[in-house]
Design an enzyme around this catalytic site. Structure first.
Site, PDB file in Angstrom:
ATOM      1  N   VAL A   1      -5.592   0.077   5.823  1.00  0.00           N
ATOM      2  CA  VAL A   1      -4.217   0.277   6.276  1.00  0.00           C
ATOM      3  C   VAL A   1      -3.716   1.561   5.632  1.00  0.00           C
ATOM      4  CG1 VAL A   1      -3.571  -2.103   6.734  1.00  0.00           C
ATOM      5  CG2 VAL A   1      -3.380  -1.234   4.388  1.00  0.00           C
TER       6      VAL A   1
ATOM      7  N   LYS B   1     -11.281  -7.368   5.996  1.00  0.00           N
ATOM      8  CA  LYS B   1     -12.125  -6.717   7.009  1.00  0.00           C
ATOM      9  C   LYS B   1     -12.339  -7.607   8.232  1.00  0.00           C
ATOM     10  CE  LYS B   1     -12.686  -3.330   4.074  1.00  0.00           C
ATOM     11  NZ  LYS B   1     -11.675  -2.279   4.170  1.00  0.00           N
TER      12      LYS B   1
ATOM     13  N   GLU C   1      -5.197   6.774   9.152  1.00  0.00           N
ATOM     14  CA  GLU C   1      -5.085   7.816   8.112  1.00  0.00           C
ATOM     15  C   GLU C   1      -3.617   8.243   7.994  1.00  0.00           C
ATOM     16  OE1 GLU C   1      -6.910   9.083   5.653  1.00  0.00           O
ATOM     17  OE2 GLU C   1      -8.496   7.709   6.196  1.00  0.00           O
ATOM     18  N   SER C   2      -3.061   7.941   6.831  1.00  0.00           N
ATOM     19  CA  SER C   2      -1.608   8.066   6.661  1.00  0.00           C
ATOM     20  C   SER C   2      -1.040   9.453   7.001  1.00  0.00           C
ATOM     21  CB  SER C   2      -1.215   7.662   5.232  1.00  0.00           C
ATOM     22  OG  SER C   2      -1.841   8.474   4.275  1.00  0.00           O
TER      23      SER C   2
ATOM     24  N   CYS D   1       0.817  -1.215   0.000  1.00  0.00           N
ATOM     25  CA  CYS D   1       0.000   0.000   0.000  1.00  0.00           C
ATOM     26  C   CYS D   1       0.857   1.273   0.000  1.00  0.00           C
ATOM     27  CB  CYS D   1      -0.902  -0.021   1.235  1.00  0.00           C
ATOM     28  SG  CYS D   1      -1.850   1.492   1.452  1.00  0.00           S
TER      29      CYS D   1
HETATM   30  N1  LIG Z   1      -6.889   7.741   3.181  1.00  0.00           N
HETATM   31  C1  LIG Z   1      -6.258   6.510   3.601  1.00  0.00           C
HETATM   32  C2  LIG Z   1      -6.191   5.546   2.433  1.00  0.00           C
HETATM   33  C3  LIG Z   1      -5.681   4.176   2.816  1.00  0.00           C
HETATM   34  C4  LIG Z   1      -6.067   3.111   1.796  1.00  0.00           C
HETATM   35  O1  LIG Z   1      -6.823   3.366   0.852  1.00  0.00           O
HETATM   36  N2  LIG Z   1      -5.545   1.896   2.004  1.00  0.00           N
HETATM   37  C5  LIG Z   1      -5.930   0.792   1.147  1.00  0.00           C
HETATM   38  C6  LIG Z   1      -4.733  -0.035   0.700  1.00  0.00           C
HETATM   39  S1  LIG Z   1      -3.614   0.896  -0.291  1.00  0.00           S
HETATM   40  C7  LIG Z   1      -6.860  -0.132   1.912  1.00  0.00           C
HETATM   41  O2  LIG Z   1      -6.664  -0.403   3.076  1.00  0.00           O
HETATM   42  N3  LIG Z   1      -7.888  -0.630   1.230  1.00  0.00           N
HETATM   43  C8  LIG Z   1      -8.835  -1.556   1.762  1.00  0.00           C
HETATM   44  C9  LIG Z   1     -10.180  -1.373   1.155  1.00  0.00           C
HETATM   45  O3  LIG Z   1     -10.336  -0.493   0.272  1.00  0.00           O
HETATM   46  O4  LIG Z   1     -11.109  -2.076   1.557  1.00  0.00           O
HETATM   47  C10 LIG Z   1      -4.880   6.837   4.140  1.00  0.00           C
HETATM   48  O5  LIG Z   1      -4.303   7.842   3.696  1.00  0.00           O
HETATM   49  O6  LIG Z   1      -4.401   6.136   5.039  1.00  0.00           O
END
Ligand SMILES: N[C@@H](CCC(=O)N[C@@H](CS)C(=O)NCC(=O)O)C(=O)O
Length: 258
Positions: free
Chosen positions: A77, A64, A89-90, A37
């Site tokens: 994540v 999940k 939130e990153s 990610c």
């Molecule tokens: N806004 C979030 C985005 C995090 C994100 O989109 N992570 C993805 C992996 S790159 C995720 O966990 N996706 C799981 C899903 O969409 O169900 C951040 O900045 O942390």
């Protein structure tokens, strides 16, 4: 990012795997990560830059699982547990690490209030312009649409690159702007291989900046083998709209040939 293909590699590889192996001992800070990610990689870069002790835990956010939803109700994540309390939130995590470990250098946010706000301004540009344009470029199926989105991606990258002083965004100091954009320097080869993107065509010094980012030790240490990133984007990249079936559907013959 949406749901990746089933054939997604389960764990980190290459240099990132070594880094994971070095961070298995329990610590105050548990880093809930998905090796693939880009949002995770920003936080991981920050942890490595500042040499913060952390315990790496791999999680598949697409499953999940309840234990993870208890940590991040969004099920995404990256997330962390810090002394038993959870955050996610990153960008918020990167700033938290700056605040919670003030003695750990380098500081990725400048001290000067103007410079600090300036860094946040350009992080905002990464979030609002660059990343959406990257995803639209990857997802576009029609060649004309791909071209249009690619031009938007170029424009968004050029706008920030023209402001980059070199070798990093603010000059010699590696800041959060560098940390948050670096994962896309690692992954822009996907657009090169599938959408005709080149760093040269961006202009504004992006090529030089991206090369500096790729060479940064914290970026190398948090990157897996490149070939494993590609399947994650497979669903978007598969040019289904150009397949025989898709063409048939478009020409009105769809239901009879599928
Ligand atoms: N806004 C979030 C985005 C995090 C994100 O989109 N992570 C993805 C992996 S790159 C995720 O966990 N996706 C799981 C899903 O969409 O169900 C951040 O900045 O942390």
């Amino acid at each position: 990012m949406g749901h990746p293909d089933e054939n997604i590699h389960p764990i980190a590889t290459g240099r990132a795997a070594e880094t994971v192996a070095q961070h298995q001992d329990p610590q105050d800070l548990v880093f809930w990560a998905g090796w693939f990610c880009p949002f995770v990689q920003r936080v991981w870069i920050t942890l490595e830059e500042k040499k913060i002790p952390y315990q790496y835990k791999e999680v598949n956010p697409y499953k999940k699982e309840k234990h993870f939803l208890d940590i991040n109700p969004k099920g995404l994540v990256p997330a962390i547990e810090y002394k038993g309390r959870a955050l996610y939130e990153s960008l918020i995590l990167c700033e938290f690490l700056e605040d919670a470990y003030p003695d750990h250098t380098p500081h990725l946010l400048p001290k000067d209030p103007f410079e600090r706000a300036y860094v946040r301004l350009w992080i905002d540009h990464v979030s609002k312009s660059i990343i959406p344009a990257f995803h639209r470029t990857i997802q576009a199926q029609e060649p004309k649409k791909q071209q249009a989105e690619l031009q938007e991606f170029y424009k968004a990258l050029r706008t920030i690159s023209e402001k980059a002083k070199g070798p990093y965004f603010l000059g010699e100091q590696f800041t959060l702007v560098d940390a948050v954009i670096a994962p896309w320097a690692v992954r822009d080869y996907i657009a090169r291989e599938h959408r005709g993107y080149t760093r040269e065509a961006v202009g504004g010094g992006w090529k030089e900046w991206a090369e500096q980012l790729e060479k940064r030790e914290s970026v190398i240490k948090t990157s897996s083998l490149l070939e494993h990133y590609e399947p994650i984007y497979g669903r978007y990249l598969r040019d289904e709209a150009q397949s025989e079936v898709a063409k048939a559907i478009r020409s009105g013959k769809g239901s009879s040939v599928i």
